[in-house]
Design an enzyme around this catalytic site. Structure first.
Site, mmCIF file in Angstrom:
data_model
loop_
_atom_site.group_PDB
_atom_site.id
_atom_site.type_symbol
_atom_site.label_atom_id
_atom_site.label_comp_id
_atom_site.label_asym_id
_atom_site.label_seq_id
_atom_site.Cartn_x
_atom_site.Cartn_y
_atom_site.Cartn_z
ATOM 1 N N CYS A 122 0.850 -1.205 0.000
ATOM 2 C CA CYS A 122 0.000 0.000 0.000
ATOM 3 C C CYS A 122 0.881 1.250 0.000
ATOM 4 C CB CYS A 122 -0.937 0.009 1.201
ATOM 5 S SG CYS A 122 -2.380 -1.067 1.027
ATOM 6 N N HIS B 55 -0.246 -10.203 -4.843
ATOM 7 C CA HIS B 55 0.651 -9.807 -5.930
ATOM 8 C C HIS B 55 1.009 -11.025 -6.760
ATOM 9 C CE1 HIS B 55 2.986 -10.806 -2.347
ATOM 10 N NE2 HIS B 55 3.888 -11.310 -3.165
HETATM 11 P P1 5GP Z 1 5.859 -13.125 -1.441
HETATM 12 O O1 5GP Z 1 6.731 -14.152 -0.783
HETATM 13 O O2 5GP Z 1 4.952 -12.421 -0.468
HETATM 14 O O3 5GP Z 1 5.149 -13.689 -2.632
HETATM 15 O O4 5GP Z 1 6.869 -12.095 -2.061
HETATM 16 C C1 5GP Z 1 7.030 -10.787 -1.666
HETATM 17 C C2 5GP Z 1 8.041 -10.184 -2.609
HETATM 18 O O5 5GP Z 1 8.056 -8.777 -2.397
HETATM 19 C C3 5GP Z 1 9.480 -10.680 -2.407
HETATM 20 O O6 5GP Z 1 9.967 -11.235 -3.621
HETATM 21 C C4 5GP Z 1 10.236 -9.425 -1.971
HETATM 22 O O7 5GP Z 1 11.549 -9.372 -2.500
HETATM 23 C C5 5GP Z 1 9.364 -8.304 -2.522
HETATM 24 N N1 5GP Z 1 9.427 -7.086 -1.742
HETATM 25 C C6 5GP Z 1 9.302 -6.974 -0.380
HETATM 26 N N2 5GP Z 1 9.422 -5.695 -0.008
HETATM 27 C C7 5GP Z 1 9.624 -4.971 -1.142
HETATM 28 C C8 5GP Z 1 9.808 -3.580 -1.377
HETATM 29 O O8 5GP Z 1 9.824 -2.736 -0.477
HETATM 30 N N3 5GP Z 1 9.983 -3.197 -2.672
HETATM 31 C C9 5GP Z 1 9.974 -4.106 -3.712
HETATM 32 N N4 5GP Z 1 10.143 -3.614 -4.942
HETATM 33 N N5 5GP Z 1 9.790 -5.426 -3.508
HETATM 34 C C10 5GP Z 1 9.622 -5.846 -2.244
HETATM 35 ZN ZN ZN Z 2 -1.798 -3.276 1.109
#
Ligand code: 5GP
Ligand code: ZN
Length: 112
Positions: free
Chosen positions: A8, A99
Site C-alpha cells: 500500500c 501480488h
Molecule cells: P511473497 O513471498 O509475499 O510472494 O513475495 C514478496 C516479494 O516482495 C518478495 O519477492 C520481496 O523481495 C518483494 N518485496 C518486499 N518488499 C519490497 C519492497 O519494499 N519493494 C519491492 N520492490 N519489492 C519488495
Molecule cells: Zn496493502
C-alpha cells in the site's frame, strides 16, 4: 489502504519502487530482490490480503492482472516467463497484499 502494508505504501508512493506500469487499478514494479534477470510484481492498488481472500467480485481485477503479465513481460524483452502467486503463509506468502510475480530472462528457473 492498510497503514502498515508495504505494498500500500508503494502504491501511495510513500516507499519508492522501480515502476514499470500503472493504471487506475494496478501497478507493476521490479522486485527489490530479483531472483531472475527480470522479476517484477503485478499488484492491485486495492488492499486485498491474498488470493484466498478473493471472491467473484475480484474476477475482473484478477483477469486484468493475468493479462498484464504477457504484455509487461514483452515490454521487458521476454518471450516467455513464469508467474507465481504465493498464497498464505503455508504457500510462501510474505507480503499480505496480493501480488503476482513474473519471472524471466534466462536465469535458471527451478523445475517446479
Ligand atoms: P511473497 O513471498 O509475499 O510472494 O513475495 C514478496 C516479494 O516482495 C518478495 O519477492 C520481496 O523481495 C518483494 N518485496 C518486499 N518488499 C519490497 C519492497 O519494499 N519493494 C519491492 N520492490 N519489492 C519488495
Ligand atoms: Zn496493502
Amino acid at each position: 489502504m492498510s497503514t502498515d502494508c508495504i505494498f500500500c505504501k508503494i502504491v501511495q508512493g510513500d516507499i519508492p519502487s522501480k515502476r514499470i506500469y500503472e493504471d487506475d487499478d494496478v501497478i507493476a514494479f521490479h522486485d527489490i530482490h530479483p531472483i531472475t534477470k527480470v522479476h517484477f510484481l503485478i499488484v492491485p492498488k486495492q488492499h486485498i490480503e491474498s488470493l484466498i481472500s478473493c471472491g467473484s467480485q475480484h474476477q475482473a481485477l484478477l483477469g486484468k492482472m493475468l493479462l498484464l503479465a504477457p504484455e509487461l513481460a514483452k515490454q521487458q524483452g521476454l518471450t516467455g516467463f513464469r508467474t507465481m502467486i504465493n498464497t498464505g503463509r503455508e504457500g510462501g506468502q510474505e507480503v499480505f497484499h496480493i501480488h503476482m510475480h513474473v519471472f524471466g530472462g534466462g536465469n535458471t528457473l527451478p523445475k517446479t
